[in-house]
Design an enzyme around this catalytic site. Sequence first.
Site, PDB file in Angstrom:
ATOM      1  N   THR A 106      -4.870 -48.213  -1.269  1.00 44.80           N
ATOM      2  CA  THR A 106      -4.445 -46.919  -1.799  1.00 44.80           C
ATOM      3  C   THR A 106      -4.812 -45.781  -0.856  1.00 44.80           C
ATOM      4  O   THR A 106      -4.026 -44.841  -0.655  1.00 44.80           O
ATOM      5  CB  THR A 106      -5.076 -46.674  -3.181  1.00 44.80           C
ATOM      6  OG1 THR A 106      -4.612 -47.669  -4.085  1.00 44.80           O
ATOM      7  CG2 THR A 106      -4.711 -45.303  -3.723  1.00 44.80           C
ATOM      8  N   SER A 145       4.663 -47.606  -4.903  1.00 39.21           N
ATOM      9  CA  SER A 145       3.263 -47.774  -5.248  1.00 39.21           C
ATOM     10  C   SER A 145       2.554 -48.305  -4.010  1.00 39.21           C
ATOM     11  O   SER A 145       3.192 -48.920  -3.138  1.00 39.21           O
ATOM     12  CB  SER A 145       3.106 -48.768  -6.407  1.00 39.21           C
ATOM     13  OG  SER A 145       1.772 -49.243  -6.507  1.00 39.21           O
ATOM     14  N   THR A 146       1.258 -48.060  -3.931  1.00 34.45           N
ATOM     15  CA  THR A 146       0.489 -48.718  -2.869  1.00 34.45           C
ATOM     16  C   THR A 146       0.752 -50.211  -2.866  1.00 34.45           C
ATOM     17  O   THR A 146       0.807 -50.848  -1.802  1.00 34.45           O
ATOM     18  CB  THR A 146      -1.018 -48.459  -3.067  1.00 34.45           C
ATOM     19  OG1 THR A 146      -1.279 -47.073  -2.871  1.00 34.45           O
ATOM     20  CG2 THR A 146      -1.857 -49.281  -2.097  1.00 34.45           C
ATOM     21  N   ASN A 147       0.944 -50.783  -4.064  1.00 32.48           N
ATOM     22  CA  ASN A 147       0.997 -52.232  -4.199  1.00 32.48           C
ATOM     23  C   ASN A 147       2.265 -52.856  -3.639  1.00 32.48           C
ATOM     24  O   ASN A 147       2.329 -54.078  -3.469  1.00 32.48           O
ATOM     25  CB  ASN A 147       0.834 -52.617  -5.669  1.00 32.48           C
ATOM     26  CG  ASN A 147      -0.461 -52.083  -6.236  1.00 32.48           C
ATOM     27  OD1 ASN A 147      -1.358 -51.687  -5.496  1.00 32.48           O
ATOM     28  ND2 ASN A 147      -0.568 -52.057  -7.555  1.00 32.48           N
ATOM     29  N   THR A 192     -11.927 -89.975  29.589  1.00 31.47           N
ATOM     30  CA  THR A 192     -12.010 -90.006  28.131  1.00 31.47           C
ATOM     31  C   THR A 192     -13.477 -90.091  27.753  1.00 31.47           C
ATOM     32  O   THR A 192     -14.237 -90.856  28.353  1.00 31.47           O
ATOM     33  CB  THR A 192     -11.258 -91.216  27.540  1.00 31.47           C
ATOM     34  OG1 THR A 192     -11.789 -92.431  28.078  1.00 31.47           O
ATOM     35  CG2 THR A 192      -9.766 -91.134  27.842  1.00 31.47           C
ATOM     36  N   SER A 323     -24.354 -64.121  38.394  1.00 28.53           N
ATOM     37  CA  SER A 323     -25.775 -64.103  38.060  1.00 28.53           C
ATOM     38  C   SER A 323     -26.444 -62.894  38.687  1.00 28.53           C
ATOM     39  O   SER A 323     -26.088 -62.466  39.791  1.00 28.53           O
ATOM     40  CB  SER A 323     -26.452 -65.379  38.565  1.00 28.53           C
ATOM     41  OG  SER A 323     -27.855 -65.322  38.370  1.00 28.53           O
ATOM     42  N   SER A 324     -27.433 -62.369  37.966  1.00 31.74           N
ATOM     43  CA  SER A 324     -28.219 -61.266  38.506  1.00 31.74           C
ATOM     44  C   SER A 324     -29.396 -61.766  39.330  1.00 31.74           C
ATOM     45  O   SER A 324     -30.087 -60.961  39.961  1.00 31.74           O
ATOM     46  CB  SER A 324     -28.736 -60.390  37.360  1.00 31.74           C
ATOM     47  OG  SER A 324     -29.578 -61.157  36.505  1.00 31.74           O
TER      48      SER A 324
END
Length: 472
Positions: A106, A145-147, A192, A323-324
């Site tokens: 709504t 309507s909102t609905n 697999t 990577s840091s």
Amino acid sequence: MTSPTPAQRIEHDFLGDKPIPAQAYWGVHTARAVENFPITGQTIGQVPELIRALACVKKAAARTNAAMGVIDAERARAIDAACNELLAGQWHDQFVVDVIQGGAGTSTNMNANEVIANRALELLGAEKGDYARLHPNDHVNASQSTNDVYPTALRLAAWVGIGGLLEAMAALRGAFEAKADEFRDILKIGRTQLQDAVPMTLGQEFSTYAVMIGEDEQRLAEARALIEEVNLGATAIGTGINAPAGYAEQVVRELAAISGVPVSVAPNLVEATQDTGAFVQLSGVLKRVACKLSKTCNDLRLLSSGPQAGFGDIHLPPRQAGSSIMPGKVNPVIPEVMNQVAFEVIGNDMTITMASEAGQLQLNAFEPIMGWSLFKSVKHLTQACRTLQHHCVEGISANRPLLARRVAESVTLVTALNPIIGYEKAALIAKTALAQGGTIAATAATLGLMSEAEMAALLVPERLTQPVRLLG
């Protein structure tokens, strides 16, 4: 009575007066919703597909109401013109209600009604808030309507979004198809359960990813067709109260023409107003898409693992430092981001499932969270597909020397000998080659089971990677 300041106007609803910023196109109902639902910080104005869908619905309603004598032509033209501006991308910043809200949508519907009404008033030469001239409920929301407005708008917006996702999936499929063709002559060892299996080509491996996407494109198109059925004209619960006879059929025809979406009237509007099964179906397909794309990315991460202690079958294009602390490390960041989007989509599907199940009697009050979850899934999958295509798949290369060496050394080649020398002798060759470190061809010759020349004639790609007669 509240007195306005120069920067305010006073609007009124049945709860009382409320000051509204003078320049705001939204009104009292929207203001209360903003106060009531400070949930995500994400507003419906940040979902442009939804705003355009709402504009299409209101435009179709105005035209139909004018044709049926519900509202006069002057008001209808002003509403129509205001909706055109929304369709052109204007005033979306005036849609300020949170995407998660109580009230079955709504607040979203009223936000749209108020913005359209106030902009239409300006186009008529009136002031914002002059609702005696043109009212958000009595005129913009007439016969609605909102609905029926809100679920119809959700379906329109989702339909458009899925179109973009289908395009992104098709482009990603094309990228995998191109790689399948590029790698069609590269032999490798299949796997697999993460153990060596029989030979295949790298092209065959990549073609499966393209086929899986193509299958999901079909399923998604089928699910998209389900949301073309709308309940516009149902008004409150599906009985069509306060709408003129024939309104539903005419307004949906208008909506199809305006939006370009092939919408149709649901056969039973009471059922359609409470049933959110199409959203559950669509979300389930999005989950399927996410699961399979995530599996594909799992494969890409495995196949590219290394560079020295992993599978190393393929090289992904390096996108950034990984990577840091470890210099030179590069991570498979693009497949990783697709994995994370997939996890989100799977979670969104659970949200939609629970929200649909929670509906009661003639209405489901939880469509706002369903819509928001769907929009996130569609948008993020679309972006992830494009990212995977451009930043990963198109730049993948094969590790040809490594793959060739592994094929030559692999004991799994003995599987091709089963029809010729039998399982037991083939197993003996494999066991001996593993123990002594020789190739299959050399070991078979040493055991007197087959010459190296005979082995070379058998172990060729066309005999190893497709069903053919090994004898004859």
